[in-house]
Design a protein around this motif. Sequence first.
Motif, PDB file in Angstrom:
ATOM      1  N   ASN A 408      -8.563  -5.570  20.104  1.00 33.65           N
ATOM      2  CA  ASN A 408      -7.635  -4.463  19.886  1.00 33.65           C
ATOM      3  C   ASN A 408      -7.984  -3.752  18.589  1.00 33.65           C
ATOM      4  O   ASN A 408      -8.171  -4.376  17.543  1.00 33.65           O
ATOM      5  N   GLY A 409      -8.102  -2.437  18.650  1.00 32.33           N
ATOM      6  CA  GLY A 409      -8.386  -1.639  17.467  1.00 32.33           C
ATOM      7  C   GLY A 409      -7.591  -0.355  17.483  1.00 32.33           C
ATOM      8  O   GLY A 409      -6.675  -0.176  18.296  1.00 32.33           O
ATOM      9  N   LYS A 410      -7.938   0.529  16.590  1.00 28.73           N
ATOM     10  CA  LYS A 410      -7.228   1.802  16.520  1.00 28.73           C
ATOM     11  C   LYS A 410      -7.410   2.604  17.796  1.00 28.73           C
ATOM     12  O   LYS A 410      -6.545   3.387  18.191  1.00 28.73           O
ATOM     13  N   ALA A 411      -8.553   2.425  18.423  1.00 30.43           N
ATOM     14  CA  ALA A 411      -8.828   3.159  19.655  1.00 30.43           C
ATOM     15  C   ALA A 411      -8.251   2.451  20.879  1.00 30.43           C
ATOM     16  O   ALA A 411      -8.500   2.862  22.012  1.00 30.43           O
ATOM     17  N   GLY A 412      -7.520   1.379  20.644  1.00 32.48           N
ATOM     18  CA  GLY A 412      -6.957   0.614  21.759  1.00 32.48           C
ATOM     19  C   GLY A 412      -7.826  -0.574  22.111  1.00 32.48           C
ATOM     20  O   GLY A 412      -8.598  -1.073  21.283  1.00 32.48           O
ATOM     21  N   LYS A 413      -7.732  -1.033  23.344  1.00 36.04           N
ATOM     22  CA  LYS A 413      -8.491  -2.197  23.794  1.00 36.04           C
ATOM     23  C   LYS A 413      -9.909  -1.788  24.146  1.00 36.04           C
ATOM     24  O   LYS A 413     -10.149  -0.845  24.895  1.00 36.04           O
ATOM     25  N   THR A 414     -10.872  -2.553  23.572  1.00 37.25           N
ATOM     26  CA  THR A 414     -12.286  -2.313  23.856  1.00 37.25           C
ATOM     27  C   THR A 414     -12.986  -3.644  24.115  1.00 37.25           C
ATOM     28  O   THR A 414     -12.483  -4.711  23.753  1.00 37.25           O
TER      29      THR A 414
END
Length: 546
Positions: A408-414
């Motif tokens: 999980n990051g700022k861009a969402g789930k990757t």
Amino acid sequence: MAFIRRVRTASGATAVQVAEYTSGRQRIIAHVGSAHTEAELGILLARARDLVEDRDQGQLDLGLEPVQQRTALLGEPAVPPETLFETAPATPSPAGPVSSGRVTGTSSRLLFDSLATVYDSLGFTTALGDDVFRDLVVARLVEPTSLADIGRVLAEMGREPASYSTLRRTLGRAAGAEGGGYRDRIAEACFAHAITSGDVSLCLYDVTTLYFEAEKEDGLRKVGYSKERRVDPQIVVGLLVDRHGFPLEIGCFEGNKAEKHTIVPIIRQFQARHRLESFVIVADAGMLSAENLTALDDADLRFIVGFRVTKAPIDLESHFRWHGETFADGQVIDTVTPKRGANVDNNSAVRAEPVWDPDTHQGSWRAVWAYSTKRYVRDNRTLNAQEAKARAVIAGEKADRAPRFVKNGKAGKTLDEAALARARRLAGLKGYVTNLPADMMTASEVIGSYHDLWHVEQSFRMSKTDLAARPMFARTRDAIEAHLTLVFTALAVARTAQDRTSESIRAIVRRLRVLRSATIAINGAQQTFAPHIPADEQALLAALRG
């Protein structure tokens, strides 16, 4: 015309014969047999009557109820011993018609006797001297059931079951510390058997969980980690067996206790009970912790424990630098691994792997790594499935809280590409950590010893399925301990029976349970007759006797 005659034999038995008169003299047509009991005499007379009876001759029905006479043995002594005066011999009753025999009951007595023989051979009868506890163990092997229903199982095996209150008192003795405690004496008998039949230089340890049909927790029964994702209260059970799976020690812990915190107490208990100085313990990766390994080493115990593959990049740094990321099928790398922190004993600038020495490498343990193409295929298939699941979660096609390889990051789930690449790099590798020097046990022997862990896993499966150790309905600590003592003893008998016959305890019970003895009432007496035993079952019985 043929008739039935009875003759006293030289051995004191009563012979039954079919004879006829020919030219004024008796001629023996058939010797039916010799009887030593009135029940046997009745059977022989009935058999003789069938030989004499004319099936084509009708009977005149006068509406009269036939009176069946009881026929006595001719072999009974005329003067009973211990009498002061001689008395006139009793006149034997005539060999009149004898009523047909009736089966009053059948039982699997042969099955009970066979399992009881195995129980006795392990020294449990000598150690405990409690026939009721032995009956409980045999009943658990044949048909695990409740204490209230155990009388039915014993009755089907021809045993006179003890009362319910007696059964409860017996389990109370099994749980208590009276006379050293049943658990202690059984464990000592198991150890003596293992020493006699093999050795205990290498022991296997594993844990499992037993859940309860209960809603509330208490001091022992707690909700904890369950491989089956159950949320019932449970206990953690640790089992120590020899290299062939024969049980040596058992103990239970709170349901929320971590697996790695159970091994040291069980091993110390086993070591103190039998005053052992040193032996080898084999356990899986769930037991791995720096504290456990240090505690075992401080107790002068040798260990072989499964290693987490995440340690491979540190331990195999030299290999990756000099040989790349390729491995040959069956390749084994014998190196060292740090006890804590970074590996300072393995210099990646040196091509050769260090040979572990306890004096030279005091900050490391010995590590053995093995590569298998078969394991690589299996690991890669698992990784592909995990990657597909992670991508489905990222795309919103599937809901999952914390799948592997999703970050999980700022861009969402990757997709965690780096973690996936590291996992694929290590696919096919399996590690083992030990404090056994190479001159004491080769790398191949370390791997082979670890692979013997399937024996303890098989013992757990037997206890859970064949012996129905779970679910548990006991509430108090004593009742739980008594249940484990009973299962532990039954497991020892089951493993021994399996080793002697190469058949599972379930198969043994299935084959012998149908061989039922019959109790027949005839001639005013009762007698029990053994079943016919086919040749294959005779071989099975001979193997059980050891």
